[in-house]
Design an enzyme around this catalytic site. Structure first.
Site, PDB file in Angstrom:
ATOM      1  NE  ARG A  33       8.921 -28.688  -5.875  1.00 53.50           N
ATOM      2  CZ  ARG A  33       8.576 -27.512  -5.383  1.00 53.50           C
ATOM      3  NH1 ARG A  33       7.436 -27.364  -4.749  1.00 53.50           N
ATOM      4  NH2 ARG A  33       9.377 -26.488  -5.512  1.00 53.50           N
ATOM      5  NE  ARG A  37       4.234 -27.443   0.485  1.00 50.18           N
ATOM      6  CZ  ARG A  37       4.544 -26.247   0.047  1.00 50.18           C
ATOM      7  NH1 ARG A  37       4.545 -25.240   0.878  1.00 50.18           N
ATOM      8  NH2 ARG A  37       4.822 -26.029  -1.228  1.00 50.18           N
ATOM      9  NE  ARG A  46       8.963 -28.592   5.450  1.00 54.07           N
ATOM     10  CZ  ARG A  46       9.472 -27.777   6.366  1.00 54.07           C
ATOM     11  NH1 ARG A  46       9.861 -28.243   7.537  1.00 54.07           N
ATOM     12  NH2 ARG A  46       9.621 -26.482   6.106  1.00 54.07           N
ATOM     13  CG  ASP A  83      14.730 -26.830  -3.203  1.00 54.44           C
ATOM     14  OD1 ASP A  83      13.512 -27.045  -3.305  1.00 54.44           O
ATOM     15  OD2 ASP A  83      15.271 -25.788  -3.625  1.00 54.44           O
ATOM     16  CE1 TYR A 159      13.039 -19.167  -6.367  1.00 53.53           C
ATOM     17  CE2 TYR A 159      14.096 -20.278  -8.209  1.00 53.53           C
ATOM     18  CZ  TYR A 159      12.957 -19.955  -7.501  1.00 53.53           C
ATOM     19  OH  TYR A 159      11.738 -20.426  -7.916  1.00 53.53           O
TER      20      TYR A 159
END
Ligand code: CP3
Length: 355
Positions: A33, A37, A46, A83, A159
């Protein structure tokens, strides 16, 4: 970006050297990662895209975001910006990301729901990802390793079944016990889809790939063998059938002592360690047999200061004398100060801090 460390026309990639079993005096370093952010330049891009997947499927912006942490920090590897959930998306299970809430999918809560999925991934849907790889490849300095990735079947299935992230993966674990045939079908579908997806990533230009099994740690031994080890071994074999010698890193987070059967049965080139593993076990039982990557606690990076320095030094002492890639034990947290990442790199490389 300029080319570095050229010897004649032969450019070494230090991280690939470690994947081939070599030990380096200064370990190559990248962070899971590392794009995201905590970087203002990521947030600026973003903010221009509505749904997170729109960014993953925009080759120009995704390539830019992939390269941002390389420009800022000079990591030894760039990881494709995408992702793990693009795979269910390309199997026909629509994925969206609600701001601040994580992924949302229509849950596959009973075996019949599996019929809604396609039998093969749609490479048309994933074409922008392959285009991102071509773009990054053309801009990346030759000594920096370019990593592709996918989620491991078990983690992606958690998921798909829950329809969102859960703290303990109860929906998928229940589904696997109650409907083991249906669950095996889903894992098989994801195994084939993931292998196809990784093959295309290699063909587009990545140097190596990582298989993220983020939720491997919740599985008891028998289930770990069935849903983590076997599918990952099949992915590695299928990829190498098409891409001989393909370099692959496995990351079964939370596997603990089950890392020993994992490396015995999954012929990955290196294995990622999470921050919870016992260092002596990881060095003596795992690193003696396979190069390792890891394993700084992301919270130590967030905290900074002496705790960060101590943690880095401990990891270098434990693993620095064998084939080793410095990384976190999981991903960079969004609140992480940039100065702490700079401090980490300088300390791992034995350089003075700038400024
Ligand atoms: O490592 C990198 O820098 C490359 C990009 C990357 C992302 N996700 C970008 C991302 C990679 C390798 C992943 C893998 C991934 N995605 C995993 C496995 C590794 C891990 O962290 O456990 C998992 C489980 C996912 C699924 C996922 N994606 C979740 C649960 C979430 C929401 C939680 C969160 O961190 O926001 C995402 C979103 C996501 N993936 C973001 C990024 C940069 C944040 C989205 C945003 O910017 O709005």
């Amino acid at each position: 970006m300029k080319e570095r460390k050229t010897v004649g026309s032969l450019v070494r990639k230090p991280l690939v050297d470690v994947l081939m079993g070599q030990r380096s005096l200064i370990p190559p370093v990248w962070l899971m990662r590392q794009a995201g952010r905590y970087l203002p330049e990521y947030r600026a891009i973003r903010d221009r895209t509505k749904d997170f997947l729109d960014l993953c499927f925009n080759p120009k912006l995704a390539a830019e975001v992939t390269l941002q942490p390389i420009r800022r920090f000079g990591f030894d590897a760039a990881i494709l910006f995408s992702d793990i959930l693009v795979v269910p998306h390309a199997l026909g299970q629509r994925v969206t990301f609600e701001a601040g809430e994580g992924p949302r999918l229509e849950p596959l809560d009973e075996p019949l729901a599996l019929r809604r999925l396609q039998r093969k991934i749609d490479h048309e849907v994933l074409a922008p990802v392959y285009e991102t790889i071509v773009r990054v490849r053309s801009e990346l300095p030759a000594d920096i390793t370019f990593l592709g990735f996918c989620g491991a079947p078990w983690t992606v299935a958690t998921y798909m079944i829950a329809g969102c992230g859960t703290p303990d993966q109860v929906p998928a674990r229940q589904f696997a016990y109650r409907h083991s045939d249906g669950f095996a079908d889903l894992i098989k579908l994801l195994t084939d889809a993931s292998a196809d997806y990784l093959i295309r990533q290699f063909q587009a230009g990545v140097d190596a790939v990582q298989i993220f099994d983020t939720w491997a740690g919740v599985l008891p031994v028998d289930e770990f063998d069935k849903w983590c080890i076997k599918p990952c071994a099949q992915i590695v074999a299928a990829v190498r059938e098409h891409i001989p010698g393909a370099k692959i890193i496995g990351f079964p987070r939370g596997a603990g002592t089950k890392l020993a059967p994992y490396i015995a049965d999954v012929p990955v080139d290196a294995v990622g360690l999470d921050w919870m593993i016992e260092p002596a076990f990881a060095r003596d039982q795992i690193q003696k047999r396979r190069p390792v990557q890891g394993n700084l606690d992301p919270l130590a990076l967030l905290a900074g200061g002496e705790a960060l320095d101590r943690s880095i030094d401990g990891i270098l002492a434990a693993f620095g004398s064998g084939p080793f890639i410095f990384n976190l034990g999981h991903g960079v947290l969004p609140e992480t100060p940039i100065a702490h990442v700079e401090r980490l790199i300088a300390r791992v490389r034995g350089l003075p801090l700038k400024g």
